[in-house]
Scaffold this motif. Structure first.
Motif, PDB file in Angstrom:
ATOM      1  N   GLN A 122      34.212  46.805  44.442  1.00  0.00           N
ATOM      2  CA  GLN A 122      34.533  48.220  44.233  1.00  0.00           C
ATOM      3  C   GLN A 122      33.750  49.116  45.190  1.00  0.00           C
ATOM      4  O   GLN A 122      34.222  50.155  45.613  1.00  0.00           O
ATOM      5  N   GLN A 123      32.532  48.670  45.495  1.00  0.00           N
ATOM      6  CA  GLN A 123      31.705  49.488  46.397  1.00  0.00           C
ATOM      7  C   GLN A 123      32.271  49.528  47.816  1.00  0.00           C
ATOM      8  O   GLN A 123      31.826  50.295  48.651  1.00  0.00           O
ATOM      9  N   LEU A 124      33.233  48.657  48.067  1.00  0.00           N
ATOM     10  CA  LEU A 124      33.794  48.612  49.420  1.00  0.00           C
ATOM     11  C   LEU A 124      34.916  49.617  49.630  1.00  0.00           C
ATOM     12  O   LEU A 124      35.421  49.779  50.729  1.00  0.00           O
ATOM     13  N   LYS A 125      35.307  50.302  48.528  1.00  0.00           N
ATOM     14  CA  LYS A 125      36.358  51.316  48.673  1.00  0.00           C
ATOM     15  C   LYS A 125      35.843  52.431  49.587  1.00  0.00           C
ATOM     16  O   LYS A 125      34.719  52.904  49.418  1.00  0.00           O
ATOM     17  N   GLY A 126      36.671  52.812  50.520  1.00  0.00           N
ATOM     18  CA  GLY A 126      36.279  53.892  51.437  1.00  0.00           C
ATOM     19  C   GLY A 126      35.414  53.417  52.593  1.00  0.00           C
ATOM     20  O   GLY A 126      35.128  54.171  53.517  1.00  0.00           O
ATOM     21  N   LYS A 127      34.972  52.152  52.545  1.00  0.00           N
ATOM     22  CA  LYS A 127      34.126  51.626  53.640  1.00  0.00           C
ATOM     23  C   LYS A 127      35.036  51.088  54.746  1.00  0.00           C
ATOM     24  O   LYS A 127      36.136  50.586  54.472  1.00  0.00           O
ATOM     25  N   PRO A 128      34.568  51.132  55.989  1.00  0.00           N
ATOM     26  CA  PRO A 128      35.422  50.632  57.070  1.00  0.00           C
ATOM     27  C   PRO A 128      35.613  49.117  57.032  1.00  0.00           C
ATOM     28  O   PRO A 128      34.721  48.384  56.603  1.00  0.00           O
TER      29      PRO A 128
ATOM     30  N   ALA B  18      29.349  32.707  31.578  1.00  0.00           N
ATOM     31  CA  ALA B  18      28.903  32.619  32.974  1.00  0.00           C
ATOM     32  C   ALA B  18      30.012  33.118  33.904  1.00  0.00           C
ATOM     33  O   ALA B  18      29.765  33.863  34.857  1.00  0.00           O
ATOM     34  N   LYS B  19      31.250  32.751  33.590  1.00  0.00           N
ATOM     35  CA  LYS B  19      32.388  33.171  34.437  1.00  0.00           C
ATOM     36  C   LYS B  19      32.535  34.700  34.395  1.00  0.00           C
ATOM     37  O   LYS B  19      32.809  35.342  35.410  1.00  0.00           O
ATOM     38  N   GLN B  20      32.327  35.271  33.180  1.00  0.00           N
ATOM     39  CA  GLN B  20      32.449  36.727  33.052  1.00  0.00           C
ATOM     40  C   GLN B  20      31.386  37.446  33.903  1.00  0.00           C
ATOM     41  O   GLN B  20      31.668  38.433  34.575  1.00  0.00           O
TER      42      GLN B  20
ATOM     43  N   VAL C 145      48.352  42.243  53.391  1.00  0.00           N
ATOM     44  CA  VAL C 145      48.204  41.231  52.337  1.00  0.00           C
ATOM     45  C   VAL C 145      48.559  41.845  50.989  1.00  0.00           C
ATOM     46  O   VAL C 145      48.744  43.062  50.887  1.00  0.00           O
ATOM     47  N   ASN C 146      48.632  41.028  49.938  1.00  0.00           N
ATOM     48  CA  ASN C 146      48.942  41.626  48.646  1.00  0.00           C
ATOM     49  C   ASN C 146      47.783  42.547  48.247  1.00  0.00           C
ATOM     50  O   ASN C 146      46.625  42.271  48.601  1.00  0.00           O
ATOM     51  N   PRO C 147      48.089  43.643  47.558  1.00  0.00           N
ATOM     52  CA  PRO C 147      47.059  44.674  47.337  1.00  0.00           C
ATOM     53  C   PRO C 147      45.757  44.132  46.750  1.00  0.00           C
ATOM     54  O   PRO C 147      44.673  44.559  47.133  1.00  0.00           O
ATOM     55  N   LYS C 148      45.861  43.168  45.856  1.00  0.00           N
ATOM     56  CA  LYS C 148      44.642  42.637  45.214  1.00  0.00           C
ATOM     57  C   LYS C 148      43.733  41.918  46.220  1.00  0.00           C
ATOM     58  O   LYS C 148      42.559  41.699  45.942  1.00  0.00           O
ATOM     59  N   SER C 149      44.269  41.517  47.364  1.00  0.00           N
ATOM     60  CA  SER C 149      43.441  40.804  48.357  1.00  0.00           C
ATOM     61  C   SER C 149      42.729  41.750  49.321  1.00  0.00           C
ATOM     62  O   SER C 149      41.926  41.307  50.142  1.00  0.00           O
ATOM     63  N   ILE C 150      43.031  43.050  49.229  1.00  0.00           N
ATOM     64  CA  ILE C 150      42.462  43.991  50.206  1.00  0.00           C
ATOM     65  C   ILE C 150      40.921  43.998  50.167  1.00  0.00           C
ATOM     66  O   ILE C 150      40.267  43.779  51.189  1.00  0.00           O
ATOM     67  N   LEU C 151      40.363  44.236  48.972  1.00  0.00           N
ATOM     68  CA  LEU C 151      38.894  44.378  48.923  1.00  0.00           C
ATOM     69  C   LEU C 151      38.179  43.057  49.214  1.00  0.00           C
ATOM     70  O   LEU C 151      37.207  43.044  49.982  1.00  0.00           O
ATOM     71  N   PRO C 152      38.669  41.904  48.652  1.00  0.00           N
ATOM     72  CA  PRO C 152      38.030  40.642  49.062  1.00  0.00           C
ATOM     73  C   PRO C 152      38.105  40.409  50.576  1.00  0.00           C
ATOM     74  O   PRO C 152      37.158  39.914  51.187  1.00  0.00           O
ATOM     75  N   LEU C 153      39.212  40.823  51.172  1.00  0.00           N
ATOM     76  CA  LEU C 153      39.353  40.622  52.618  1.00  0.00           C
ATOM     77  C   LEU C 153      38.421  41.560  53.391  1.00  0.00           C
ATOM     78  O   LEU C 153      37.820  41.171  54.401  1.00  0.00           O
TER      79      LEU C 153
ATOM     80  N   LYS D 134      31.064  40.139  41.110  1.00  0.00           N
ATOM     81  CA  LYS D 134      31.982  40.166  42.266  1.00  0.00           C
ATOM     82  C   LYS D 134      32.746  41.481  42.303  1.00  0.00           C
ATOM     83  O   LYS D 134      32.850  42.128  43.335  1.00  0.00           O
ATOM     84  N   GLU D 135      33.282  41.879  41.144  1.00  0.00           N
ATOM     85  CA  GLU D 135      34.101  43.070  41.063  1.00  0.00           C
ATOM     86  C   GLU D 135      33.293  44.313  41.444  1.00  0.00           C
ATOM     87  O   GLU D 135      33.753  45.162  42.221  1.00  0.00           O
ATOM     88  N   ALA D 136      32.074  44.401  40.893  1.00  0.00           N
ATOM     89  CA  ALA D 136      31.247  45.578  41.182  1.00  0.00           C
ATOM     90  C   ALA D 136      30.995  45.670  42.684  1.00  0.00           C
ATOM     91  O   ALA D 136      31.064  46.752  43.273  1.00  0.00           O
TER      92      ALA D 136
END
Ligand code: PEP
Ligand code: MG
Length: 566
Positions: A251-257, A238-240, A522-530, A246-248
């Motif tokens: 990832q779709q947020l790359k390049g989005k404003p 379930a966690k996977q 923020v730390n790079p890993k927090s960019i897309l969640p933010l 979440k990850e997918a």
């Protein structure tokens, strides 16, 4: 069910069969041979072949956009030209030993030399020499190493993996990675991070008889379950799924404003420690760097880094990230970050002591070395310079005067400097926050260092575990200083960012945006969640409602704002 513990490198869940990865073990002929010339020739042919392979791996990684890992193979190819290493092997062969014998002993001796160095980074380089040794032996023995990974998708368990072994792995068959040895500084760890494979290292106890068994790697908890119980399978499956979804989405947020539903744009920048983080900035689609903690350039060095050494590090980051803005904070040494070669006096209260810009202003030549390096690097990208631990206007003025002096010197030496370099300060003391109006007159931007701002405002030592109960990361006094700093900055056309840990706190994102923050670093890993958090925010719902009912309600403060102004 068996559980084996290790050290987490990359978070994630991997589910599947275990494949024990075993590199070939060669039996080396210890007897002397008579045809020395033939051995020298075999050695040279193997060296050239391995060097070609390393160059090919370099090209492959560049093509796939992995600049960081490409650098590993470039370094390997260079190592194979090392005269000391080649000569030591030739000397062994001149005594009548085989090429294989010479490679084993010559490369082992070089690896041992790295292993004995004090610096962890160099210690980890011994693995690179061993990697080259193995590649040389593979060629000399004519071994076929193509199929060590097997043909089915699996969680790979290895003693340790050399970079060239790691990069040759078929990624589509790799579910996760477990090594018995390895260090978090090793290139395998770097590769695992850049590939985002769930990975644990130093899982010493896992045994070869796990080969082929069903397992779940849970690197969130730094362990692997072999033949797991059903409840573990259910929970981690379930966690996977949750992770994948979440990850997918992220990832779709790359390049989005980074823009709220009602059109408020904020810049999402990354905090970094040096050139090794360039990839993370790009991979996570950060729009710039809001804080390059330059003290890591000093901490990574055994002696005071020269102007040229610093220049090389700053240039690499600026060039690698151009045209993004890269804000480099001048050396913030002192308090918890001490360096022997700085020979700083022991202090009763180091956090309130001789640190950061205070050291720089008292050690002018030390400071000038850094400023000159920064100015020289400025033409290679888009540089911002930021001064830490400011409490008074005169400190900013003196920093700027010294910067001007460096500019004049460099110009006289005929060195190029970028036309525009933004200058800013960190607001991380209550004094700076309360005097933000005056300070804003001196600079282009502020960056709120909420880690120190919280420590100094609340008189809570950020290092002390005993104060957990008293510490409140959302303390209203800190939030009020943040808000007032943003407002003061804007009164003077000074843009305001946040680069302390609070910048990544999703509970505060909406408040910060409402207050008009211009940038969050923020730390790079927090960019897309933010970015996700920002894009889901709607500030219009907070806009003042002028209806009588709302006016009546207005006296009753709510939420964080309520805490602030009640
Ligand atoms: C801060 O104080 O918030 C900050 C970003 O600086 P550091 O954590 O490096 O002290
Ligand atoms: Mg700080």
């Amino acid at each position: 069910m068996q559980t084996f513990k290790g050290t987490k490198i990359v978070n994630g869940i991997a589910i599947g069969k275990i494949k024990i990865y075993k590199a070939p073990v060669y039996e080396i002929n210890e007897e002397l041979v008579s045809d020395i010339a033939a051995e020298l020739e075999r050695f040279e042919a193997a060296r050239v072949k391995v060097q070609e392979d390393q160059n090919a791996l370099y090209e492959k990684e560049i093509k796939e956009g992995h600049k960081d890992t490409a650098g590993i193979f470039e370094a390997h190819a260079i190592m194979l030209d090392d005269e000391d290493l080649i000569d030591s092997c030739k000397e062994i062969m001149s005594e009548g030993h085989t090429a294989e014998f010479a490679v084993r002993d010559g490369f082992e001796a070089a690896a041992e030399m790295f292993r004995n160095m004090d610096d962890e980074y160099f210690q980890a380089r011994s693995a690179d020499v061993i990697d080259l040794k193995n590649s040389m032996l593979d060629v000399l023995f004519g071994a076929d190493t193509a199929n060590l990974q097997g043909t089915e998708p699996a969680i790979l368990v290895a003693e340790d993996l050399a970079p060239s072994e790691t990069v040759k792995l078929d990624k589509s068959l790799l579910l996760g990675l477990v090594t018995r040895q390895g260090s978090s500084n090793s290139h395998t760890a770097i590769l695992a991070r850049s590939m985002n494979w769930p990975t644990i290292i130093q899982c010493h106890d896992i045994t070869d008889d796990c080969d082929g068994k069903f397992a779940i790697l849970d690197s969130y908890n730094s362990c692997i379950y072999v033949e797991p119980a059903q409840y573990v399978i259910d929970e981690l499956t379930a966690k996977q799924h949750e992770d994948r979804e979440k990850e997918a989405k992220l990832q779709q947020l790359k390049g989005k404003p980074s823009e709220t539903k009602d059109g408020y744009k904020v810049r999402l920048y990354a905090n970094i420690g040096g050139p090794k983080d360039i990839n993370a900035v790009i991979e996570n689609d950060a729009e710039g760097v809001g804080l390059f903690r330059s003290e890591f350039v000093y901490l990574d060095s055994k002696t005071d880094p020269t102007e040229d050494e610093q220049f090389a590090a700053y240039k690499k980051v600026l060039e690698g990230l151009a045209p993004r803005l890269v804000i480099i904070r001048t050396c913030d040494i002192g308090a918890d970050k001490t360096i022997d070669y700085m020979k700083l006096d022991k202090e009763e209260n180091p956090a309130l002591g001789f640190r950061a810009v205070r050291i720089c202003l008292n050690r002018r030549e030390f400071f000038k070395r850094q400023l000159r390096a920064l100015l020289r690097a400025s033409t290679f990208g888009n540089l911002g310079i930021m001064f830490p631990m400011i409490i008074s206007k005169w400190e900013v003025q003196e920093c700027k005067e010294i910067l001007e002096e460096c500019k004049k010197e460099l110009q006289a030496e005929g060195k190029a400097i970028a036309e525009k370099i933004e200058i800013g300060i960190m607001i991380e003391t209550p004094a700076a926050a309360l005097c933000a109006d005056e300070l804003a007159e001196e600079v282009d931007f502020f960056s709120l260092g909420t880690n120190d701002l919280t420590q100094y405002t609340c008189a809570i030592d950020r290092q002390s575990a005993n104060l957990e109960r008293f510490s409140d990361t959302h303390h209203p006094a800190v939030l009020r200083l943040i808000r007032e700093t943003i407002e003061a900055g804007h009164r003077h056309n000074t843009w305001v960012g946040i680069c302390g840990e609070l910048g990544a706190d999703p509970e505060l994102t909406e408040e910060f945006l409402k207050w008009g923050v211009d940038e969050l670093s923020v730390n790079p890993k927090s960019i897309l969640p933010l970015r996700d958090r920002v894009r889901n925010a709607d500030l219009s719902k907070h806009k003042e409602d002028k209806s009588p009912a709302a006016q009546a309600e207005a006296g009753k403060p709510k939420g964080l704002l309520g805490r602030l102004f009640s």
